[in-house]
Design a protein around this motif. Structure first.
Motif, PDB file in Angstrom:
ATOM      1  N   LYS A   4      -0.826  17.489 -64.604  1.00 48.97           N
ATOM      2  CA  LYS A   4      -1.654  17.512 -62.735  1.00 48.97           C
ATOM      3  C   LYS A   4      -2.732  18.872 -62.730  1.00 48.97           C
ATOM      4  N   PHE A   5      -4.187  18.809 -62.380  1.00 49.38           N
ATOM      5  CA  PHE A   5      -5.855  18.954 -62.421  1.00 49.38           C
ATOM      6  C   PHE A   5      -5.804  19.376 -61.536  1.00 49.38           C
ATOM      7  N   ILE A   6      -6.624  20.707 -61.836  1.00 52.90           N
ATOM      8  CA  ILE A   6      -7.912  21.174 -60.227  1.00 52.90           C
ATOM      9  C   ILE A   6      -8.781  21.893 -60.644  1.00 52.90           C
ATOM     10  N   HIS A   7      -9.185  20.243 -60.454  1.00 50.68           N
ATOM     11  CA  HIS A   7     -10.670  19.879 -61.139  1.00 50.68           C
ATOM     12  C   HIS A   7     -11.933  20.967 -60.396  1.00 50.68           C
ATOM     13  N   VAL A   8     -12.604  21.726 -60.495  1.00 52.71           N
ATOM     14  CA  VAL A   8     -13.465  23.348 -60.077  1.00 52.71           C
ATOM     15  C   VAL A   8     -15.041  22.507 -60.562  1.00 52.71           C
ATOM     16  N   ALA A   9     -16.187  22.571 -59.541  1.00 41.25           N
ATOM     17  CA  ALA A   9     -17.210  21.908 -59.871  1.00 41.25           C
ATOM     18  C   ALA A   9     -18.371  23.241 -58.891  1.00 41.25           C
ATOM     19  N   GLY A  10     -19.380  22.784 -59.373  1.00 40.23           N
ATOM     20  CA  GLY A  10     -20.068  23.882 -58.441  1.00 40.23           C
ATOM     21  C   GLY A  10     -21.699  24.787 -59.414  1.00 40.23           C
ATOM     22  N   THR A  11     -22.695  25.263 -59.145  1.00 42.29           N
ATOM     23  CA  THR A  11     -23.267  25.731 -59.449  1.00 42.29           C
ATOM     24  C   THR A  11     -22.754  26.692 -59.878  1.00 42.29           C
ATOM     25  N   ASN A  12     -22.938  27.956 -59.108  1.00 45.98           N
ATOM     26  CA  ASN A  12     -22.384  28.929 -58.863  1.00 45.98           C
ATOM     27  C   ASN A  12     -20.804  29.674 -58.362  1.00 45.98           C
ATOM     28  N   GLY A  13     -20.131  30.544 -59.057  1.00 44.96           N
ATOM     29  CA  GLY A  13     -18.910  30.699 -58.834  1.00 44.96           C
ATOM     30  C   GLY A  13     -17.888  29.751 -59.856  1.00 44.96           C
ATOM     31  N   LYS A  14     -18.014  28.653 -59.922  1.00 44.02           N
ATOM     32  CA  LYS A  14     -16.556  28.552 -60.674  1.00 44.02           C
ATOM     33  C   LYS A  14     -15.539  29.098 -61.534  1.00 44.02           C
ATOM     34  N   GLY A  15     -16.094  29.982 -62.840  1.00 39.29           N
ATOM     35  CA  GLY A  15     -15.630  30.626 -63.542  1.00 39.29           C
ATOM     36  C   GLY A  15     -14.175  31.587 -62.635  1.00 39.29           C
ATOM     37  N   SER A  16     -14.842  32.546 -61.499  1.00 37.99           N
ATOM     38  CA  SER A  16     -14.166  33.639 -60.576  1.00 37.99           C
ATOM     39  C   SER A  16     -13.356  32.908 -59.687  1.00 37.99           C
ATOM     40  N   THR A  17     -13.628  31.582 -59.800  1.00 36.87           N
ATOM     41  CA  THR A  17     -12.728  30.838 -58.238  1.00 36.87           C
ATOM     42  C   THR A  17     -11.733  30.348 -59.416  1.00 36.87           C
ATOM     43  N   CYS A  18     -11.990  30.035 -61.195  1.00 34.48           N
ATOM     44  CA  CYS A  18     -10.913  29.085 -61.657  1.00 34.48           C
ATOM     45  C   CYS A  18      -9.933  30.450 -62.205  1.00 34.48           C
ATOM     46  N   ALA A  19     -10.582  32.213 -61.972  1.00 31.96           N
ATOM     47  CA  ALA A  19      -9.459  32.851 -62.181  1.00 31.96           C
ATOM     48  C   ALA A  19      -8.938  33.540 -61.657  1.00 31.96           C
ATOM     49  N   TYR A  20      -9.457  33.255 -59.745  1.00 32.15           N
ATOM     50  CA  TYR A  20      -8.651  33.726 -58.988  1.00 32.15           C
ATOM     51  C   TYR A  20      -6.468  32.309 -58.691  1.00 32.15           C
ATOM     52  N   LEU A  21      -7.256  31.323 -59.342  1.00 29.57           N
ATOM     53  CA  LEU A  21      -6.073  30.197 -59.052  1.00 29.57           C
ATOM     54  C   LEU A  21      -4.891  30.567 -60.183  1.00 29.57           C
ATOM     55  N   THR A  22      -6.433  30.577 -61.163  1.00 25.93           N
ATOM     56  CA  THR A  22      -5.262  30.939 -62.777  1.00 25.93           C
ATOM     57  C   THR A  22      -4.134  31.714 -62.421  1.00 25.93           C
ATOM     58  N   ARG A  23      -4.717  33.195 -61.929  1.00 26.09           N
ATOM     59  CA  ARG A  23      -4.003  34.165 -61.416  1.00 26.09           C
ATOM     60  C   ARG A  23      -2.377  34.472 -60.850  1.00 26.09           C
ATOM     61  N   VAL A  24      -3.302  33.737 -59.558  1.00 26.56           N
ATOM     62  CA  VAL A  24      -1.976  33.871 -58.524  1.00 26.56           C
ATOM     63  C   VAL A  24      -1.158  32.493 -59.075  1.00 26.56           C
ATOM     64  N   LEU A  25      -1.758  31.912 -59.218  1.00 23.04           N
ATOM     65  CA  LEU A  25      -0.330  30.135 -60.159  1.00 23.04           C
ATOM     66  C   LEU A  25       0.489  31.356 -61.159  1.00 23.04           C
ATOM     67  N   VAL A  26      -0.292  31.932 -62.549  1.00 21.82           N
ATOM     68  CA  VAL A  26       0.373  32.001 -63.437  1.00 21.82           C
ATOM     69  C   VAL A  26       1.833  33.320 -62.590  1.00 21.82           C
ATOM     70  N   GLN A  27       1.250  34.533 -61.728  1.00 20.37           N
ATOM     71  CA  GLN A  27       2.035  35.534 -60.929  1.00 20.37           C
ATOM     72  C   GLN A  27       3.379  35.010 -60.211  1.00 20.37           C
ATOM     73  N   SER A  28       2.716  33.883 -59.493  1.00 18.96           N
ATOM     74  CA  SER A  28       3.899  32.624 -58.865  1.00 18.96           C
ATOM     75  C   SER A  28       4.839  32.233 -59.918  1.00 18.96           C
ATOM     76  N   GLY A  29       4.758  32.215 -60.544  1.00 20.95           N
ATOM     77  CA  GLY A  29       5.740  31.645 -62.219  1.00 20.95           C
ATOM     78  C   GLY A  29       5.701  30.273 -61.940  1.00 20.95           C
ATOM     79  N   TYR A  30       4.260  29.963 -62.690  1.00 14.81           N
ATOM     80  CA  TYR A  30       4.255  28.431 -63.046  1.00 14.81           C
ATOM     81  C   TYR A  30       3.276  28.979 -63.884  1.00 14.81           C
TER      82      TYR A  30
END
Length: 465
Positions: free
Chosen positions: A60-86
């Motif tokens: 199950k993928f969360i696909h992230v594209a864009g010119t700038n901000g992809k990495g930090s957006t991925c970091a937010y998503l990853t950290r919250v989901l891990v914090q939530s127990g996934y």
């Protein structure tokens, strides 16, 4: 994967099939970059996935594209989901310190044993493809295949945060069918491949939008917004656009501490704090929150407010407005296009007080550097132009000449030094940074990688795209 498996897949193994250690495996992967370069298109990835038994279909993928901000957006998503127990897999590019950074499970790099095993499994297929009309897979394609195989056969994450490498439509990551698509913004980057206009580039980014799969987006230019709306309508999916379906309001913005209020179609979340600096990070964070809200609504992903707030607060992303050293202060920022330079310039004006600003920069040869320089040079007191340790780089003398030309156009008098050895350039930068001054290293992430590895570990960084 045995030799018989390779034959059953339709390709005979060619040459050496096994690497003895992780260094050999990484060298084989990363040396594909100068040899095979960047080749857009999905035919090689489709063939690789076929040979590997379509492992991407299990994830199950969360696909992230864009010119700038992809990495930090991925970091937010990853950290919250891990914090939530996934359990969360993350694939990003380019890496900052070493190749393994780009493939992670719950924020931890892929282990060397797994990477070595997977490289040995994929090599016979890559060698076999090289003998066919389809051609050899590139470095990024091999890396993408390794990431998919790792997540599908070894790590088994609940979700995968999946960052594009270049563009979207023909990027190798677009082999997947995501559960949500995320597009950060559209700017002038990789124009030699993606197109010369915002509309053309937006069309390439919108290529990750799939039929029936919701898309969350923060593009702002009218022509880019129109592309996103039209593509979402054509593919009969719901578009969550910043400014329409969701928005944010800044409450506080300081170095390593920001707060904003989020307002969305399902609920409002006030007082979200983040540690990443720069006003643009509030937009990236709001994009991540809206994506998490979509996951809650469409897929029953459980993210309670406590974990959301803690995950957003503790998310980190190296090399983006990162204060790597306090005395003398040294700020790293991987701004490498006009939009990134505008964001950096705004942060330098509003967040980082200083007497004098000393900039060290190095670039790749395929970017829009004139506009980058127009944004940043008015703030600079001294400039050092250098080069990353990478086979593909912009000559420092040519970049310095361009900086002098732009400075002349802007009627600026800036001392410009050229030092091609980044370590010597860094020494010069440090020596001229007096109390109250601020030193900044910016440009290609390859240079950021070099400087970060040298300051933190006194070693050269690994290299790869």
């Amino acid at each position: 994967m045995s030799e018989q498996d390779c034959k059953d897949g339709g390709l005979e193994p060619q040459g050496e099939a096994a690497f003895r250690d992780i260094d050999e495996a990484i060298a084989w992967i990363t040396q594909r970059m100068p040899k095979f370069g960047i080749q857009v298109g999905l035919k090689r990835m489709e063939r690789l996935m076929e040979l590997l038994g379509h492992p991407h279909r299990r994830l199950k993928f969360i696909h992230v594209a864009g010119t700038n901000g992809k990495g930090s957006t991925c970091a937010y998503l990853t950290r919250v989901l891990v914090q939530s127990g996934y359990d969360v897999g993350t694939f990003t590019s380019p890496y900052i310190e070493r190749y393994q950074n780009r493939i992670q499970l719950n924020g931890v790099d892929i282990d060397d044993e797994s990477l070595l095993k997977l490289a040995n499994q994929i090599k016979p297929f890559a060698d076999g493809m090289a003998q066919t009309d389809i051609g050899a897979p590139t470095m990024f394609e091999v890396s993408t295949a390794i990431a998919i195989a790792y997540f599908a056969r070894i790590a088994f994450p609940d979700l995968v945060v999946w960052e594009t490498g270049l563009g979207g439509r023909l990027d190798s990551t677009n082999i997947v069918a995501p559960i949500v698509s995320v597009i950060t913004n559209v700017g002038h980057d990789h124009m030699d491949i993606l197109g010369n206009s915002i509309e053309e580039i937006a069309s390439e980014k919108a290529g990750i939008i799939k039929p029936g799969v919701p898309v969350v987006c923060t593009v702002e230019q009218p022509e880019a917004v129109e592309v996103m709306r039209r593509t979402a309508a054509e593919r009969r999916t719901t578009l969550y656009l910043m400014g329409d379906q969701f928005r944010y309001a800044s409450v506080e913005s300081a170095v390593e501490h920001q707060v904003f209020d989020f307002s969305g179609p399902f609920r409002d979340v006030p007082g979200i704090g983040i540690a990443l600096s720069g006003a643009h990070q509030q937009k990236n964070a709001a994009l991540a929150v809206m994506t998490l809200e979509v996951l809650r609504q469409y897929y029953a992903v459980l993210v309670d407010d406590e974990n959301l707030l803690e995950g957003m607060r503790t998310a980190a992303w190296a090399g983006r407005l990162e204060m790597i050293r306090r005395e003398p202060p040294l700020l790293l920022d991987g701004a490498h296009n006009p939009e990134g330079a505008a964001t950096l310039a705004e942060a330098l004006r509003t967040v980082y007080p200083h007497k004098r600003l000393h900039l060290m920069m190095g670039m790749m040869p395929t970017k829009s550097h004139s506009d980058y320089l127009r944004h940043i040079l008015p703030l600079v007191d001294t400039l050092i132009v250098t080069e990353p340790v990478f086979f593909k780089k912009m000559d420092a003398d040519a970049l310095a000449d361009l900086a002098r030309e732009v400075a002349g156009e802007l009627a600026l008098i800036i001392p410009i030094d050229v030092e091609k050895d980044y370590r010597e350039a860094l020494r010069m930068l440090t020596e001229r940074t007096e109390p109250g001054d601020l030193a900044v290293v910016s440009g290609t992430l390859y240079l950021i990688s070099d400087v970060r590895a040298w300051i933190l570990y006194r070693k050269d960084s690994d290299k790869g795209w």
